[in-house]
Design an enzyme around this catalytic site. Structure first.
Site, PDB file in Angstrom:
ATOM      1  N   TYR A 204      -3.403 -16.322   1.996  1.00  0.00           N
ATOM      2  CA  TYR A 204      -2.088 -16.174   1.379  1.00  0.00           C
ATOM      3  C   TYR A 204      -1.453 -17.558   1.318  1.00  0.00           C
ATOM      4  CZ  TYR A 204      -2.219 -11.075   1.918  1.00  0.00           C
ATOM      5  OH  TYR A 204      -2.539  -9.741   1.825  1.00  0.00           O
ATOM      6  N   LYS A 300      -0.127  -2.459   0.962  1.00  0.00           N
ATOM      7  CA  LYS A 300       0.289  -1.161   1.501  1.00  0.00           C
ATOM      8  C   LYS A 300       0.156   0.006   0.529  1.00  0.00           C
ATOM      9  CE  LYS A 300       1.374  -2.738   5.469  1.00  0.00           C
ATOM     10  NZ  LYS A 300       0.324  -2.594   6.480  1.00  0.00           N
TER      11      LYS A 300
END
Length: 397
Positions: A204, A300
Site C-alpha cells: 500500500y 472488506k
C-alpha cells in the site's frame, strides 16, 4: 404465466447469492436464484481478492473450499510505503496468528457456480424485469420475464443479493429506509496482468503523486491500482502510461522488481462508503452490496457480504429447524454493528493513504506523521493489523 414454489427466493447470482444458496442447500432448504445477467457476465466482473478467515471458513462450510486452499496464497502481513520507504505490518504476529488469503472473487464465484450446477440446483440467468412483491406479508413473491413469458416464484423469504443497483433495496418503502453515503473525489484505475507480482505480499503506497496498490491473484497474475481523478477515462491510459506512473509511486526496490506486460483487464472504479439501514423489510433481507459498499482500500467488501450471508443463513435455518424468528429479528442489528466497524476502518485507511489536494501540504504532513506512529508503535501496528484481518463472527455477541 408459470408459478413455482420454493422456500427462499434469492435475487442475484453473485458470490453473496450463490453462497447463501449453497449454505441453505447443505441443510435441505430449497432456494431458487434469479439473476438478470448471464453467467459469463457475472464471472467477468473483476473484484476483490483478499479473504478474511471468516470468509475462508464459510466457503469450507459451504463445501467449496478445496481449490481455494490449493491455489490461494496465505499472507501474514503487508507493506506500507510512505516517504519513499516500505515498512511491514506483521499481521500474523500482532493478531495471535491470524492471516488473510489472496484468492480472487472471480474464482470464489466460479467455485460456487460449479457446486450449484453439480448439485442440479435452479438458477435463472438473463431474467428480465425482476420485481419483488408482498414482502411485508407472509407470502412474498418474485416475478421475472424470460423468453417472453412471465414467471412467478412464491416463497417464504426473499434474499436481496442483487448489488448496489439492484431492485430489492429500491423496492423498500422510502419511509422505512435510511441511506448513508460518502463519495470520494477520486477513483482507482486497476490493471490485471499475467505477470509475477512485484512482491510476495501487498504493498500500500502513500505517494505525493497519489495512492498505489500492488496486489495479486496468483504467483503469475498481478493486480495493480492507481488513484486517479474521477474525470479520467480508461481510454486515456495506455499500458505504457500506467506502468510508468506506477513506477513513479513505488520505492526503488519495487521499481527494480516490477515486471510489466500487456493488461488483460483495465477499468476505473469510483470509491464510496455506503450503508442502508435497516437490512430487513418484513420477509425481505438485504445482503452484500445491496446493503453496503466500502472503499476497496480495506479489502472488506466480499468479507462483509460473506458475514451477512452467514447471519442470514443461520436465521433462516433456525426458522425452519427450531421454529424461532429470533435470528430473523436480530439479523439487521447484528450485521450493521459489524458493517459500521468495517466502514469506519475502510474510511480511515482510505483517508490515510490517498492524496487529497484540497488538504494542501499540511494534509500530507499529517498523513506522514500518522503513518510514522503506526509503524513505530506496537499498539498502532496492532490496531491496523486487527482491523485488516477482520473481526470474528461472534464478536460482542
Amino acid at each position: 404465466m408459470s408459478t413455482t414454489r420454493t422456500q427462499v427466493a434469492i435475487v442475484g447470482a453473485g458470490p453473496s447469492g450463490l453462497l447463501l444458496g449453497q449454505l441453505l442447500h447443505k441443510v435441505g432448504i430449497d432456494a431458487i436464484i434469479v439473476e438478470r445477467q448471464t453467467g459469463d457476465y457475472v464471472l467477468s466482473r473483476i473484484r476483490a481478492g483478499v479473504l478474511e478467515q471468516v470468509c475462508i471458513d464459510l466457503l469450507d462450510e459451504a463445501g467449496v473450499g478445496q481449490r481455494m486452499h490449493k491455489e490461494g496464497l496465505i499472507h501474514g502481513g503487508f507493506d506500507l510505503l510512505f516517504k519513499g520507504a516500505r515498512h511491514r505490518i506483521d499481521m500474523n504476529k500482532l493478531t495471535g496468528g491470524k492471516n488473510v488469503m489472496v484468492y480472487g472473487q472471480t474464482e470464489v464465484t466460479r467455485d460456487l457456480m460449479d457446486a450449484r450446477q453439480a448439485a442440479g440446483l435452479p438458477t435463472v440467468y438473463e431474467a428480465g424485469n425482476v420485481q419483488v412483491h408482498d414482502f411485508d406479508s407472509q407470502k412474498p413473491r418474485v416475478t421475472y420475464e424470460k423468453n417472453g413469458q412471465l414467471h412467478t416464484i412464491e416463497c417464504d423469504f426473499i434474499a436481496g443479493c442483487d448489488g448496489f443497483h439492484g431492485v430489492c433495496r429500491a423496492s423498500a418503502p422510502k419511509s422505512a429506509i435510511k441511506e448513508f453515503e460518502k463519495v470520494y473525489p477520486f477513483g482507482w484505475l486497476g490493471v490485471l496482468s499475467d505477470t509475477p507480482p512485484v512482491h510476495h505480499e501487498l504493498i500500500y503506497a502513500n505517494s505525493p503523486r497519489g495512492f498505489a496498490l500492488c496486489s495479486q491473484r496468483s504467483e503469475t497474475r498481478s493486480r495493480y491500482y492507481l488513484q486517479v481523478p474521477l474525470t479520467d477515462k480508461v481510454e486515456q491510459w495506455s499500458d505504457e502510461a500506467f506502468w510508468a506512473e506506477l513506477r513513479n509511486r513505488l520505492d526503488p526496490e519495487a521499481r527494480e522488481h516490477l515486471v510489466t506486460g500487456p493488461s488483460i483487464e483495465k477499468s476505473i472504479a469510483p470509491l464510496r462508503s455506503f450503508v442502508t439501514e435497516p437490512m430487513r423489510f418484513g420477509r425481505m433481507f438485504l445482503a452484500g452490496d445491496a446493503a453496503h459498499i466500502v472503499p476497496p482500500t480495506g479489502a472488506k467488501g466480499l468479507n462483509l457480504a460473506a458475514t451477512d450471508v452467514k447471519y442470514l443463513s443461520n436465521a433462516i435455518i433456525e426458522f425452519y429447524q427450531d421454529k424461532t424468528e429470533a435470528g430473523i429479528d436480530t439479523y439487521s442489528e447484528r450485521c450493521l454493528r459489524r458493517i459500521w466497524r468495517a466502514e469506519r476502518f475502510s474510511w480511515w485507511f482510505t483517508s490515510l493513504m490517498h492524496n487529497f489536494p484540497e488538504n494542501g501540504e499540511i494534509g500530507q504532513k499529517f498523513q506522514d506523521a500518522e503513518l510514522d506512529y503506526l509503524i513505530h508503535s506496537e499498539s498502532g501496528s496492532r490496531t491496523i493489523a486487527e482491523n485488516y484481518v477482520g473481526l470474528p463472527l461472534d464478536f460482542g455477541d
